[in-house]
Design an enzyme around this catalytic site. Structure first.
Site, PDB file in Angstrom:
ATOM      1  N   GLY A  46       0.836  -1.182   0.000  1.00 55.35           N
ATOM      2  CA  GLY A  46       0.000   0.000   0.000  1.00 55.35           C
ATOM      3  C   GLY A  46       0.873   1.236   0.000  1.00 55.35           C
ATOM      4  O   GLY A  46       2.054   1.176   0.349  1.00 55.35           O
ATOM      5  N   GLN A  51       3.102   9.834   1.662  1.00 57.55           N
ATOM      6  CA  GLN A  51       4.375   9.119   1.628  1.00 57.55           C
ATOM      7  C   GLN A  51       5.234   9.505   0.421  1.00 57.55           C
ATOM      8  O   GLN A  51       6.406   9.144   0.363  1.00 57.55           O
ATOM      9  CB  GLN A  51       4.147   7.609   1.645  1.00 57.55           C
ATOM     10  CG  GLN A  51       3.574   7.132   2.972  1.00 57.55           C
ATOM     11  CD  GLN A  51       3.393   5.644   2.966  1.00 57.55           C
ATOM     12  OE1 GLN A  51       2.405   5.126   2.447  1.00 57.55           O
ATOM     13  NE2 GLN A  51       4.364   4.943   3.521  1.00 57.55           N
ATOM     14  N   CYS A  90       6.094  -0.150   7.460  1.00 57.64           N
ATOM     15  CA  CYS A  90       5.702   1.021   6.683  1.00 57.64           C
ATOM     16  C   CYS A  90       6.897   1.481   5.864  1.00 57.64           C
ATOM     17  O   CYS A  90       8.021   1.521   6.373  1.00 57.64           O
ATOM     18  CB  CYS A  90       5.239   2.125   7.632  1.00 57.64           C
ATOM     19  SG  CYS A  90       4.724   3.639   6.820  1.00 57.64           S
ATOM     20  N   LEU A  91       6.646   1.820   4.601  1.00 56.37           N
ATOM     21  CA  LEU A  91       7.726   2.277   3.738  1.00 56.37           C
ATOM     22  C   LEU A  91       8.395   3.544   4.268  1.00 56.37           C
ATOM     23  O   LEU A  91       9.562   3.797   3.972  1.00 56.37           O
ATOM     24  CB  LEU A  91       7.203   2.507   2.310  1.00 56.37           C
ATOM     25  CG  LEU A  91       6.709   1.259   1.578  1.00 56.37           C
ATOM     26  CD1 LEU A  91       6.119   1.632   0.223  1.00 56.37           C
ATOM     27  CD2 LEU A  91       7.819   0.228   1.426  1.00 56.37           C
ATOM     28  N   HIS A 132      -4.447   0.762   7.485  1.00 56.17           N
ATOM     29  CA  HIS A 132      -3.121   1.380   7.601  1.00 56.17           C
ATOM     30  C   HIS A 132      -3.027   2.593   6.671  1.00 56.17           C
ATOM     31  O   HIS A 132      -2.580   3.669   7.076  1.00 56.17           O
ATOM     32  CB  HIS A 132      -2.042   0.339   7.264  1.00 56.17           C
ATOM     33  CG  HIS A 132      -0.647   0.854   7.324  1.00 56.17           C
ATOM     34  ND1 HIS A 132       0.222   0.524   8.341  1.00 56.17           N
ATOM     35  CD2 HIS A 132       0.053   1.662   6.484  1.00 56.17           C
ATOM     36  CE1 HIS A 132       1.387   1.124   8.120  1.00 56.17           C
ATOM     37  NE2 HIS A 132       1.312   1.816   6.995  1.00 56.17           N
ATOM     38  N   GLU A 133      -3.475   2.427   5.424  1.00 54.78           N
ATOM     39  CA  GLU A 133      -3.387   3.529   4.453  1.00 54.78           C
ATOM     40  C   GLU A 133      -4.353   4.663   4.788  1.00 54.78           C
ATOM     41  O   GLU A 133      -4.004   5.842   4.653  1.00 54.78           O
ATOM     42  CB  GLU A 133      -3.625   3.024   3.027  1.00 54.78           C
ATOM     43  CG  GLU A 133      -2.589   2.017   2.545  1.00 54.78           C
ATOM     44  CD  GLU A 133      -1.140   2.418   2.770  1.00 54.78           C
ATOM     45  OE1 GLU A 133      -0.806   3.629   2.665  1.00 54.78           O
ATOM     46  OE2 GLU A 133      -0.319   1.534   3.069  1.00 54.78           O
ATOM     47  N   HIS A 136      -2.839   6.853   7.319  1.00 55.73           N
ATOM     48  CA  HIS A 136      -1.901   7.812   6.716  1.00 55.73           C
ATOM     49  C   HIS A 136      -2.631   9.078   6.267  1.00 55.73           C
ATOM     50  O   HIS A 136      -2.134  10.184   6.452  1.00 55.73           O
ATOM     51  CB  HIS A 136      -1.199   7.206   5.496  1.00 55.73           C
ATOM     52  CG  HIS A 136       0.069   6.486   5.808  1.00 55.73           C
ATOM     53  ND1 HIS A 136       1.161   7.099   6.389  1.00 55.73           N
ATOM     54  CD2 HIS A 136       0.436   5.202   5.594  1.00 55.73           C
ATOM     55  CE1 HIS A 136       2.136   6.214   6.524  1.00 55.73           C
ATOM     56  NE2 HIS A 136       1.724   5.055   6.060  1.00 55.73           N
TER      57      HIS A 136
END
Length: 160
Positions: A46, A51, A90-91, A132-133, A136
């Site tokens: 995702g 991000q 997480c990226l 999760h997204e 963000h």
């Protein structure tokens, strides 16, 4: 399209609620394609617009199943059920993983890139990734929900 650099914590854009999308045009389509290419390049499931430095309510999720790539534009969780706890990363936090508790089922009201309203229902890992997204987009980081941080050994036993 184009791979964008991932914004790393502690960048301010990661902790601020995002602006709603009001224009559904080619620029938005290009953004979603760039986000997909970026997510794949960095081996994610995702990616949210903050991000890559954009404070917009746009995210994508693709857990490599029959659902394909799910576009989340101005998403809203309208129903949650059940509970699951599992590992998340997480990226924007490379190499950091933790156990996070989330709903096991979610129903989402969202739009696609053409501005068409969609209702999406998800369970298990897909529900986890979507939540999760969406976090963000609300300026909420997974680190604020971690119950226990995981090291390499913990991850190996979870992945089994």
């Amino acid at each position: 399209m184009a791979v964008k650099p991932i914004v790393m914590f502690p960048a301010d854009v990661l902790e601020q609620p995002c602006e709603k999308v009001t224009v559904f045009d080619r620029k938005l389509t290009r953004l979603i394609k760039d986000m997909y290419d970026t997510m794949i390049e960095y081996d994610g499931v995702g990616l949210a617009a903050p991000q890559i430095g954009l404070s917009l309510q746009v995210a994508i999720v693709d857990i490599d199943d029959h659902h394909g790539t799910i576009e989340l534009i101005n998403p809203e969780i309208v129903e949650k059920r059940g509970e699951q706890t599992g590992p998340e990363g997480c990226l924007s936090f490379p190499g950091l993983f933790g156990e996070v508790k989330r709903a096991n089922y979610v129903k989402i009201r969202t739009y696609n890139r053409k501005g068409k309203l969609r209702i999406i229902e998800a369970e298990g890992f897909l529900a986890r990734a979507i939540q999760h997204e969406i976090d963000h987009l609300d300026g909420v980081l997974f680190t604020s929900k971690v119950e226990k941080y995981l090291d390499e050994e913990d991850l190996e036993s979870v992945e089994g």
